[in-house]
Design an enzyme around this catalytic site. Structure first.
Site, short mmCIF file in Angstrom:
data_model
loop_
_atom_site.label_atom_id
_atom_site.label_comp_id
_atom_site.label_asym_id
_atom_site.label_seq_id
_atom_site.Cartn_x
_atom_site.Cartn_y
_atom_site.Cartn_z
N CYS A 75 30.60 -65.81 5.87
CA CYS A 75 29.82 -66.66 4.98
C CYS A 75 29.61 -65.90 3.67
O CYS A 75 29.05 -64.80 3.68
CB CYS A 75 28.48 -66.96 5.65
SG CYS A 75 27.33 -67.87 4.61
N CYS A 181 33.36 -70.62 -0.42
CA CYS A 181 32.45 -70.91 0.70
C CYS A 181 33.35 -71.26 1.87
O CYS A 181 34.31 -72.04 1.72
CB CYS A 181 31.55 -72.09 0.35
SG CYS A 181 30.67 -72.79 1.77
N1 DGL Z 1 29.72 -71.23 4.63
C1 DGL Z 1 28.80 -70.60 3.78
C2 DGL Z 1 29.48 -69.79 2.68
O1 DGL Z 1 30.57 -69.28 2.89
C3 DGL Z 1 27.58 -71.28 3.27
C4 DGL Z 1 27.24 -72.68 3.48
C5 DGL Z 1 25.75 -72.89 3.40
O2 DGL Z 1 25.09 -72.62 4.39
O3 DGL Z 1 25.26 -73.31 2.34
O4 DGL Z 1 28.94 -69.59 1.64
#
Ligand code: DGL
Length: 252
Positions: A75, A181
């Site tokens: 993430c 993301c």
């Molecule tokens: N998947 C996450 C990222 O790579 C974040 C998504 C979220 O929780 O806002 O930033």
């Protein structure tokens, strides 16, 4: 006990990090992964860094209870808010993710680079430092609400969202789009179809998997025999496990 046999902990705010997990499983089929989706606390991207650190701490404690030998923050948002703290506090290797701006910078030929990420990722000092090095021509494009559409598998909603977003730019002068993301990586083929061919799309899944492999080997922690597998866990309803399994085999 030989630490090599221990699992690797991977987590995200939901199913997004499974895009990076796919690359890890492909590259390291002998490893066992525990993937934790913190969907009860999603999204991370509109929280404060302190709120994200609190969520991350709880997730990491759960993974540490299961004797993980390394931690992958799958993430970008959680990495920008919590990776430094975790590296200071933990004795196991911590691998994070950041928007793949460097590869976009390397293929740029004078045009713009659109960096799609959560509002929090794009506001953090970690991203500003990346911009200082590779940010020529790069534009921050916060995508509030987009991860929720991926979580809900609302592909029509995501298409509408992205069409509106890309209509704000003259795409003739864009060289690359960065999917900063892990959730957005599940929209990669849709985005590929929407964009003119001259625009490259970069994202960090493969790079993260390679980095994990390097770190495990350097620490003598890589598994050299046996078959690995993936265990899914979630802070949300138990039905989500079936969705997570489906996303692991979803073509990107
Ligand atoms: N998947 C996450 C990222 O790579 C974040 C998504 C979220 O929780 O806002 O930033």
């Amino acid at each position: 006990m030989n630490q090599r046999q221990d699992p690797i902990g991977v987590f995200d705010s939901g199913i997004g990090g499974i895009s990076a997990l796919q690359a890890m499983v492909r590259l390291m089929p002998r490893e066992t992964f525990i993937y934790y989706g913190d969907s009860l606390n999603a999204p991370y991207g509109t929280k404060t860094p302190e709120e994200v650190r609190t969520c991350v701490r709880a997730v990491v404690n759960r993974l540490l209870d299961q004797q993980v030998k390394a931690l992958v923050i799958a993430c970008n948002t959680a990495t920008s808010a919590a990776a430094e703290t975790l590296r200071r506090e933990l004795e196991i290797p911590v691998i994070g993710m950041e928007p793949a701006l460097k590869p976009a910078h390397e293929i740029r030929h004078g045009g713009k680079i659109l960096v799609l990420a959560t509002p929090l990722t794009l506001r953090q000092p970690k991203f500003s430092a990346l911009m200082d090095r590779y940010g020529e021509g790069a534009v921050r494009v916060p995508c509030e609400g987009l991860m929720e559409l991926v979580e809900r598998e609302d592909m029509d909603g995501a298409r509408g969202y992205l069409e509106k977003l890309f209509s704000r730019f003259d795409l003739r002068w864009v060289d690359a789009v960065v999917l900063g993301c892990t959730h957005y990586v599940f929209l990669k083929s849709m985005i590929r179809e929407m964009l003119p061919d001259h625009i490259a799309i970069t994202e960090g899944s493969e790079g993260t998997a390679r980095q994990l492999e390097r770190v495990l080997k350097a620490a003598g922690l890589n598994r050299e025999e046996g078959d690995g597998h993936v265990i899914f866990e979630t802070s949300g309803p138990a039905e989500e496990i079936a969705t997570m399994e489906r996303f692991l085999s979803r073509r990107l």
